[in-house]
Design a protein around this motif. Structure first.
Motif, mmCIF file in Angstrom:
data_model
loop_
_atom_site.group_PDB
_atom_site.id
_atom_site.type_symbol
_atom_site.label_atom_id
_atom_site.label_comp_id
_atom_site.label_asym_id
_atom_site.label_seq_id
_atom_site.Cartn_x
_atom_site.Cartn_y
_atom_site.Cartn_z
ATOM 1 N N ALA A 70 1.178 6.812 4.743
ATOM 2 C CA ALA A 70 1.492 5.754 3.807
ATOM 3 C C ALA A 70 2.750 4.836 4.608
ATOM 4 O O ALA A 70 3.668 5.308 5.061
ATOM 5 C CB ALA A 70 2.087 6.212 2.614
ATOM 6 N N GLY A 75 4.118 1.698 0.950
ATOM 7 C CA GLY A 75 3.392 2.706 0.264
ATOM 8 C C GLY A 75 2.049 2.444 0.584
ATOM 9 O O GLY A 75 1.187 3.683 -0.107
ATOM 10 N N LYS A 77 -1.507 2.884 2.006
ATOM 11 C CA LYS A 77 -2.169 4.068 2.809
ATOM 12 C C LYS A 77 -3.112 3.483 4.171
ATOM 13 O O LYS A 77 -3.749 2.626 3.845
ATOM 14 C CB LYS A 77 -3.112 5.079 2.173
#
Length: 181
Positions: A70, A75, A77
């Motif tokens: 991530a 954040g 992925k």
């Protein structure tokens, strides 16, 4: 000594626990060397150094990320792999070129003023202390400055024209003479 190292664009942002035996103040190069010699979980970092006019500079920096990860910022992925940034001096004197730059922030995230001139080399910048953050990024330097043309000789709509410019300090580092516009 806890130093955060971030490489913008390479998904690398880690707090490194560098042994205090290296000294209470270390160089930016020592931070990079520690990160290169001590992979952080699934993240490894490597870099290469170029030389020009007696000064060293980061020529290439890469992360190798094993497995899904991530982004430390968003954040989001991603699938692992190798991600790299490379300088390009090909445009010096003719067009845009890219350079690796670093910035240092203190424990309160305030910018650290670095001395100007050759003593700011990442190998000699002996300013990193416990709690500091070192941030690397690749930037594009524009060799042309837009010039707005107006007046009776210009058309109704202003136009932009490039005037060649060059960063004299960088020109010295890569061994090319600076040119005045």
């Amino acid at each position: 000594m806890a130093i955060t190292l971030q490489v913008v664009g390479l998904y690398y942002k880690y707090s490194l626990d560098i042994p205090f035996n290296q000294g209470p103040i270390i160089t930016v190069k020592e931070v990079l060397d520690f990160a290169q010699e001590n992979p952080q979980g699934q993240y490894s970092l490597s870099y290469s150094v170029g030389q020009g006019a007696g000064a060293s500079y980061i020529d290439f920096i890469m992360t190798d990320i094993q497995g899904e990860f991530a982004s430390p910022v968003s954040g989001t992925k991603y699938i692992g792999g190798q991600f790299s940034l490379k300088q390009s001096f090909a445009g010096i004197g003719r067009g845009d070129y890219t350079v690796c730059q670093y910035y240092i922030r203190d424990q309160k995230h305030l910018p650290i003023s670095l001395p100007t001139g050759p003593e700011t080399s990442f190998e000699q910048a002996n300013v990193v202390q416990d709690g500091y953050t070192v941030i690397w990024r690749l930037v594009t330097i524009c060799n042309a400055i837009p010039v707005l043309q107006t007046g009776p000789a210009a058309s109704a709509a202003p136009t932009v024209q490039g005037a060649p410019r060059m960063n004299a300090r960088l020109a010295k580092v890569v061994g090319k003479p600076a040119k005045k516009a």
